[in-house]
Write a protein that holds these residues in place. Structure first.
Motif, PDB file in Angstrom:
ATOM      1  N   SER A 208       5.845  10.426   7.737  1.00  0.00           N
ATOM      2  CA  SER A 208       6.643   9.826   6.658  1.00  0.00           C
ATOM      3  C   SER A 208       5.974  10.068   5.305  1.00  0.00           C
ATOM      4  N   ILE A 209       4.649   9.900   5.271  1.00  0.00           N
ATOM      5  CA  ILE A 209       3.913  10.158   4.014  1.00  0.00           C
ATOM      6  C   ILE A 209       4.145  11.604   3.590  1.00  0.00           C
ATOM      7  N   ARG A 215       8.955  15.638  -0.894  1.00  0.00           N
ATOM      8  CA  ARG A 215      10.148  15.483  -1.754  1.00  0.00           C
ATOM      9  C   ARG A 215       9.772  15.077  -3.178  1.00  0.00           C
ATOM     10  N   GLY A 216       8.480  15.006  -3.445  1.00  0.00           N
ATOM     11  CA  GLY A 216       8.023  14.725  -4.807  1.00  0.00           C
ATOM     12  C   GLY A 216       7.801  13.256  -5.122  1.00  0.00           C
ATOM     13  N   TYR A 217       7.854  12.388  -4.092  1.00  0.00           N
ATOM     14  CA  TYR A 217       7.716  10.954  -4.337  1.00  0.00           C
ATOM     15  C   TYR A 217       6.264  10.498  -4.467  1.00  0.00           C
ATOM     16  N   ILE A 218       6.101   9.442  -5.242  1.00  0.00           N
ATOM     17  CA  ILE A 218       4.888   8.630  -5.215  1.00  0.00           C
ATOM     18  C   ILE A 218       5.019   7.827  -3.919  1.00  0.00           C
ATOM     19  N   VAL A 219       3.946   7.747  -3.124  1.00  0.00           N
ATOM     20  CA  VAL A 219       4.053   7.064  -1.831  1.00  0.00           C
ATOM     21  C   VAL A 219       3.048   5.904  -1.752  1.00  0.00           C
ATOM     22  N   SER A 220       3.565   4.693  -1.562  1.00  0.00           N
ATOM     23  CA  SER A 220       2.716   3.499  -1.511  1.00  0.00           C
ATOM     24  C   SER A 220       2.908   2.797  -0.185  1.00  0.00           C
ATOM     25  N   GLY A 221       1.932   1.966   0.178  1.00  0.00           N
ATOM     26  CA  GLY A 221       2.165   1.178   1.373  1.00  0.00           C
ATOM     27  C   GLY A 221       0.929   0.546   1.944  1.00  0.00           C
ATOM     28  N   HIS A 222       1.108   0.063   3.172  1.00  0.00           N
ATOM     29  CA  HIS A 222       0.025  -0.569   3.915  1.00  0.00           C
ATOM     30  C   HIS A 222      -0.711   0.510   4.717  1.00  0.00           C
ATOM     31  N   VAL A 223      -1.721   0.080   5.483  1.00  0.00           N
ATOM     32  CA  VAL A 223      -2.505   1.032   6.281  1.00  0.00           C
ATOM     33  C   VAL A 223      -2.392   0.649   7.756  1.00  0.00           C
ATOM     34  N   ALA A 235      -2.658  13.363   3.261  1.00  0.00           N
ATOM     35  CA  ALA A 235      -1.237  13.665   3.525  1.00  0.00           C
ATOM     36  C   ALA A 235      -0.361  13.443   2.291  1.00  0.00           C
ATOM     37  N   GLY A 236      -0.951  12.824   1.237  1.00  0.00           N
ATOM     38  CA  GLY A 236      -0.166  12.616   0.020  1.00  0.00           C
ATOM     39  C   GLY A 236       0.110  11.163  -0.303  1.00  0.00           C
TER      40      GLY A 236
END
Ligand SMILES: [Zn+2]
Length: 489
Positions: A208-209, A215-223, A235-236
């Motif tokens: 998913s990352i 697709r050029g997105y900023i990617v945020s989230g949990h671990v 992975a970005g």
């Protein structure tokens, strides 16, 4: 004769009306677009000092020039000349982690939007909520000037695994569903992608990352438990939400993850391994390695702090916000209160210890070069974390932890703008940038507590002095009373 006169009179009458309307628009246009804030001590957040110039010329909501009062003071309506009285002018604050959430709280969230402005928060990042499409609509309405509130960046809905505990997320079980979910987010024009780990396992999380990043997105989230933060960054992955995840770096993270993946240890055993002796040097090396990969982190300390001290304090009673939050909104706090009431003294002690360790790491993460993003995690479901007020509390916790005021100010201004790829147009008091400005009574470079002393806010082309800000607060309080009455609560 009589008829001609009457006709002439009518023509004159219409001419007068037309001229009046024309001049109203002409005046209206000048009045609403040009302002001069002078006699200000302009804080340069990049350099961490006060600029030598003292005046800011604003045109159509943008900073047109910065210079000296005498040179800029030309053709500006007198009621748009703002004497800052030697006060401190900073860029509007960014809260990089909030949730505008709750299916039954649409009206409540909407009414609360102006509250952020009264706390000097002119930009918020909505880290996904069950009201995804509604938040996107608010974002657009605010951008178009149809709704008054902070500028919103939003993830819309977050990516999760099947049957997660979260309401209103995009649940995926394979790559095809992942792509469909990303297509949906594309069509909504979300500002970044948020991914969490409740039921989403490492392999699909990593895919998913990569897919969102491609697709050029900023990617945020949990671990998730079964990935290292380093492989996520490779992975970005752009930002870790909640710095507590980074505490794993003070342990043998790579080994623990490898053993978990190979089935040598269970998730519970892995969790226990992360509770042992924390190795500070190892953690710092880990922070430095991630900083080199450009990772950002949103600490969200205030949530942990509120819960860690829950046995001592009843926050709502002490908060300014009690006047503005509806009974339905604060009723959402109860589930956490219930859960906390079953906690043993040992668990409470452990929670406090963990909070203290987590807070102590933020200055070290900043020193290691990680981009720190100030975020409160304000949300109805996050008990005792309030819109606006809690961002200020968050900043004060960074100061208590030992961070220097100029660095703290950056976490809530330029860092957010850089992270959202908007630093060319937002985040600092510079020519050509959006005029989101806050006038403070005290110097925030000396103590971050100064951000509580707001004299005025300039945003969305509007100058809001203390009286106007207090009027906004009074309106929100009235809305709260009206909602409570209508609901019989
Ligand atoms: Zn959150």
């Amino acid at each position: 004769m009589n008829i001609i006169c009457r006709t002439k009179g009518r023509v004159a009458f219409f001419l007068t009306i037309t001229l009046c309307i024309l001049s109203f628009f002409a005046n209206g246009q000048t009045d609403t677009t040009v302002y001069l804030i002078y006699n200000a001590r302009i804080v340069d957040v990049v350099k961490g000092n006060i600029r030598t110039e003292n005046a800011v010329l604003i045109n159509k909501g943008r900073i047109q020039s910065i210079g000296d009062h005498s040179k800029l003071n030309k053709n500006i309506p007198s009621n748009h000349l703002i004497d800052a009285g030697n006060r401190f002018l900073i860029p509007g604050l960014w809260d990089m982690h909030v949730h505008l959430e709750g299916e039954d709280l649409v009206a409540d969230n909407k009414a609360l939007l102006p509250i952020f402005i009264t706390y000097g928060v002119t930009t918020i990042r909505d880290a996904a909520s069950d009201l995804g499409e509604q938040v996107l609509a608010w974002r657009n309405e605010i951008n178009q000037g149809k709704l008054f509130g902070p500028t919103i960046f939003t993830a819309g809905l977050k990516l999760e695994g099947i049957n997660s505990i979260w309401k209103g997320d995009l649940e995926i079980s394979n790559e095809e569903e992942l792509n469909q979910a990303l297509n949906k987010l594309d069509s909504w024009h979300v500002d970044f992608v948020k991914i969490t780990e409740n039921t989403l396992k490492g392999p699909l999380f990593l895919k998913s990352i990569k897919a969102a990043h491609a697709r050029g997105y900023i990617v945020s989230g949990h671990v998730p438990m079964d990935l290292t933060i380093e492989e996520m960054a490779d992975a970005g992955f752009s930002s870790v939400e909640h710095s507590s995840y980074l505490l794993r770096l003070g342990y043998d993270e790579k080994e623990i993850v490898a053993n978990l993946k190979s089935g040598k240890i269970s998730a519970t055993e892995a969790n226990n391994l992360y509770q042992g002796e924390f190795n500070q040097q190892k953690a710092i090396k880990g922070y430095e390695a991630l900083a080199k990969k450009g990772l950002a982190v949103t600490p969200t300390l205030i949530g942990g702090k509120q819960l860690a001290n829950f046995d001592r304090d009843i926050y709502l009673r002490d908060s300014m916000m009690v006047k503005y939050l509806t009974t339905l909104y604060t009723s959402k706090y109860q589930w956490r209160i219930d859960r906390m009431s079953n906690e043993t003294p040992e668990q409470t002690a452990e929670r406090k210890k963990k909070y203290a360790l987590g807070a102590s790491q933020v200055p070290l993460m900043q020193k290691a070069g990680l981009l720190i993003l100030a975020g409160s995690d304000a949300a109805a479901l996050n008990s005792f974390i309030y819109p606006g007020e809690s961002l200020v509390s968050e900043l004060q916790l960074y100061q208590e932890a030992g961070m220097q005021p100029p660095d703290i100010l950056r976490t809530a201004t330029i860092n957010g703008a850089k992270f959202m790829r908007r630093f060319d147009t937002m985040g600092s008091v510079d020519e050509g940038k959006v005029a989101d400005l806050v006038l403070l009574e005290e110097n925030p470079l000396q103590s971050i507590a100064a951000v509580k002393k707001i004299y005025a806010v300039f945003t969305k082309g509007r100058y809001l002095d203390r009286r106007a800000l207090d009027q906004i607060l009074a309106d929100v309080r009235d809305a709260k009373r009206r909602f409570d009455k209508e609901r019989g609560s």
